[in-house]
Design a protein around this motif. Structure first.
Motif, PDB file in Angstrom:
ATOM      1  N   LEU A   8      14.881  56.220  49.119  1.00 28.73           N
ATOM      2  CA  LEU A   8      16.213  56.301  49.363  1.00 28.73           C
ATOM      3  C   LEU A   8      16.437  56.875  50.711  1.00 28.73           C
ATOM      4  O   LEU A   8      15.810  57.764  51.059  1.00 28.73           O
ATOM      5  CB  LEU A   8      16.838  57.217  48.191  1.00 28.73           C
ATOM      6  CG  LEU A   8      16.785  56.804  47.013  1.00 28.73           C
ATOM      7  CD1 LEU A   8      17.279  58.017  45.996  1.00 28.73           C
ATOM      8  CD2 LEU A   8      17.538  55.534  46.434  1.00 28.73           C
ATOM      9  N   ASP A   9      17.213  56.418  51.552  1.00 36.46           N
ATOM     10  CA  ASP A   9      17.663  56.877  52.832  1.00 36.46           C
ATOM     11  C   ASP A   9      19.143  57.367  53.006  1.00 36.46           C
ATOM     12  O   ASP A   9      20.151  56.896  52.853  1.00 36.46           O
ATOM     13  CB  ASP A   9      17.672  55.441  53.480  1.00 36.46           C
ATOM     14  CG  ASP A   9      17.775  55.743  55.387  1.00 36.46           C
ATOM     15  OD1 ASP A   9      18.257  56.947  55.497  1.00 36.46           O
ATOM     16  OD2 ASP A   9      17.346  54.875  56.086  1.00 36.46           O
ATOM     17  N   LEU A  22      22.517  60.717  45.937  1.00 37.03           N
ATOM     18  CA  LEU A  22      21.386  61.159  45.304  1.00 37.03           C
ATOM     19  C   LEU A  22      21.611  61.542  43.825  1.00 37.03           C
ATOM     20  O   LEU A  22      20.599  60.691  42.859  1.00 37.03           O
ATOM     21  CB  LEU A  22      20.783  62.297  45.813  1.00 37.03           C
ATOM     22  CG  LEU A  22      20.092  62.212  47.235  1.00 37.03           C
ATOM     23  CD1 LEU A  22      19.411  63.441  47.733  1.00 37.03           C
ATOM     24  CD2 LEU A  22      18.911  61.114  47.125  1.00 37.03           C
ATOM     25  N   ASP A  23      22.787  61.859  43.521  1.00 37.44           N
ATOM     26  CA  ASP A  23      23.037  62.213  41.935  1.00 37.44           C
ATOM     27  C   ASP A  23      23.054  61.177  41.182  1.00 37.44           C
ATOM     28  O   ASP A  23      22.520  60.717  40.171  1.00 37.44           O
ATOM     29  CB  ASP A  23      24.137  63.019  41.902  1.00 37.44           C
ATOM     30  CG  ASP A  23      24.058  64.700  42.294  1.00 37.44           C
ATOM     31  OD1 ASP A  23      22.741  64.989  42.365  1.00 37.44           O
ATOM     32  OD2 ASP A  23      25.113  65.188  42.453  1.00 37.44           O
ATOM     33  N   HIS A  24      23.902  60.129  41.888  1.00 34.97           N
ATOM     34  CA  HIS A  24      24.081  58.575  41.257  1.00 34.97           C
ATOM     35  C   HIS A  24      22.609  57.929  41.122  1.00 34.97           C
ATOM     36  O   HIS A  24      22.478  57.327  39.910  1.00 34.97           O
ATOM     37  CB  HIS A  24      25.009  58.004  41.924  1.00 34.97           C
ATOM     38  CG  HIS A  24      25.244  56.507  41.692  1.00 34.97           C
ATOM     39  ND1 HIS A  24      26.052  56.166  40.556  1.00 34.97           N
ATOM     40  CD2 HIS A  24      24.761  55.398  42.033  1.00 34.97           C
ATOM     41  CE1 HIS A  24      26.140  54.858  40.268  1.00 34.97           C
ATOM     42  NE2 HIS A  24      25.355  54.229  41.335  1.00 34.97           N
ATOM     43  N   ARG A  37      11.245  58.599  47.105  1.00 36.35           N
ATOM     44  CA  ARG A  37      10.830  59.206  48.696  1.00 36.35           C
ATOM     45  C   ARG A  37      12.285  59.020  49.289  1.00 36.35           C
ATOM     46  O   ARG A  37      12.874  58.088  49.366  1.00 36.35           O
ATOM     47  CB  ARG A  37      10.025  58.196  49.297  1.00 36.35           C
ATOM     48  CG  ARG A  37       9.699  58.440  50.687  1.00 36.35           C
ATOM     49  CD  ARG A  37       8.425  57.434  51.193  1.00 36.35           C
ATOM     50  NE  ARG A  37       8.323  57.681  52.747  1.00 36.35           N
ATOM     51  CZ  ARG A  37       8.703  56.846  53.606  1.00 36.35           C
ATOM     52  NH1 ARG A  37       9.222  55.811  53.306  1.00 36.35           N
ATOM     53  NH2 ARG A  37       8.348  57.058  54.702  1.00 36.35           N
ATOM     54  N   ILE A  38      12.638  60.087  49.785  1.00 36.14           N
ATOM     55  CA  ILE A  38      13.818  60.433  50.402  1.00 36.14           C
ATOM     56  C   ILE A  38      13.743  60.634  51.809  1.00 36.14           C
ATOM     57  O   ILE A  38      13.047  61.419  52.301  1.00 36.14           O
ATOM     58  CB  ILE A  38      14.823  61.578  49.911  1.00 36.14           C
ATOM     59  CG1 ILE A  38      14.976  61.371  48.257  1.00 36.14           C
ATOM     60  CG2 ILE A  38      16.011  61.913  50.360  1.00 36.14           C
ATOM     61  CD1 ILE A  38      15.096  62.763  47.633  1.00 36.14           C
ATOM     62  N   GLU A  73      11.064  63.193  55.703  1.00 29.97           N
ATOM     63  CA  GLU A  73      10.907  62.764  54.256  1.00 29.97           C
ATOM     64  C   GLU A  73      10.775  63.927  53.549  1.00 29.97           C
ATOM     65  O   GLU A  73       9.947  64.671  53.619  1.00 29.97           O
ATOM     66  CB  GLU A  73      10.091  61.361  54.244  1.00 29.97           C
ATOM     67  CG  GLU A  73       8.769  61.941  54.129  1.00 29.97           C
ATOM     68  CD  GLU A  73       7.693  60.530  54.291  1.00 29.97           C
ATOM     69  OE1 GLU A  73       8.318  59.249  54.729  1.00 29.97           O
ATOM     70  OE2 GLU A  73       6.508  60.960  53.704  1.00 29.97           O
ATOM     71  N   THR A  74      11.172  63.791  52.052  1.00 26.19           N
ATOM     72  CA  THR A  74      11.182  64.558  51.098  1.00 26.19           C
ATOM     73  C   THR A  74      10.506  63.541  49.784  1.00 26.19           C
ATOM     74  O   THR A  74      11.173  62.748  49.913  1.00 26.19           O
ATOM     75  CB  THR A  74      12.085  65.506  50.957  1.00 26.19           C
ATOM     76  OG1 THR A  74      12.239  66.465  51.712  1.00 26.19           O
ATOM     77  CG2 THR A  74      11.709  66.372  49.585  1.00 26.19           C
ATOM     78  N   ILE A  75       9.543  64.124  49.049  1.00 26.74           N
ATOM     79  CA  ILE A  75       9.237  63.364  47.764  1.00 26.74           C
ATOM     80  C   ILE A  75       9.736  64.039  46.619  1.00 26.74           C
ATOM     81  O   ILE A  75       9.238  65.181  46.563  1.00 26.74           O
ATOM     82  CB  ILE A  75       7.804  62.892  48.002  1.00 26.74           C
ATOM     83  CG1 ILE A  75       7.672  62.169  49.148  1.00 26.74           C
ATOM     84  CG2 ILE A  75       7.349  62.206  46.780  1.00 26.74           C
ATOM     85  CD1 ILE A  75       6.222  61.744  49.653  1.00 26.74           C
TER      86      ILE A  75
END
Length: 81
Positions: A8-9, A22-24, A37-38, A73-75
Motif C-alpha cells: 500500500l502506498d 489504511l483502515d479501509h 508493506r506500507i 516503508e513499514t511492514i
C-alpha cells in the motif's frame, strides 16, 4: 505483489487520508494476506511513518510492526508463517 504480501502506498497523503485508506484496506483484506508493506516515504518528513507505527501498533489484525529495509516503508505482520 507477491502472494500473501500486499503493498500500500500512502506517501503524499495527509495523516487523515492515510489513516482512512489504511483502515479501509485492512478491513477488506483477504485471508491469504499475511504481510502488508506500507510505503510512506521519508524525504518529506516522518509524520506518516510515526502515525502508522503508533496508531497501528495495537490494531486487531496487526501482531507486529517491522521497519522495512528501506526507511520509507513499514511492514505489518498479520500472522506468522
Amino acid at each position: 505483489m507477491q502472494a500473501g504480501i500486499m503493498e500500500l502506498d500512502v506517501h503524499g497523503m495527509t495523516k487523515m487520508q492515510a489513516q482512512t485508506y489504511l483502515d479501509h484496506q485492512l478491513k477488506g483484506l483477504k485471508s491469504s494476506v499475511y504481510r502488508v508493506r506500507i510505503i510512506h516515504g521519508f524525504h518529506g518528513g516522518t509524520q506518516l511513518r510515526e502515525m502508522i507505527r503508533q496508531e497501528y501498533l495495537y490494531h486487531s489484525k496487526v501482531i507486529r510492526i517491522e521497519q522495512g529495509t528501506n526507511p520509507g516503508e513499514t511492514i505489518f505482520i498479520l500472522r506468522e508463517l
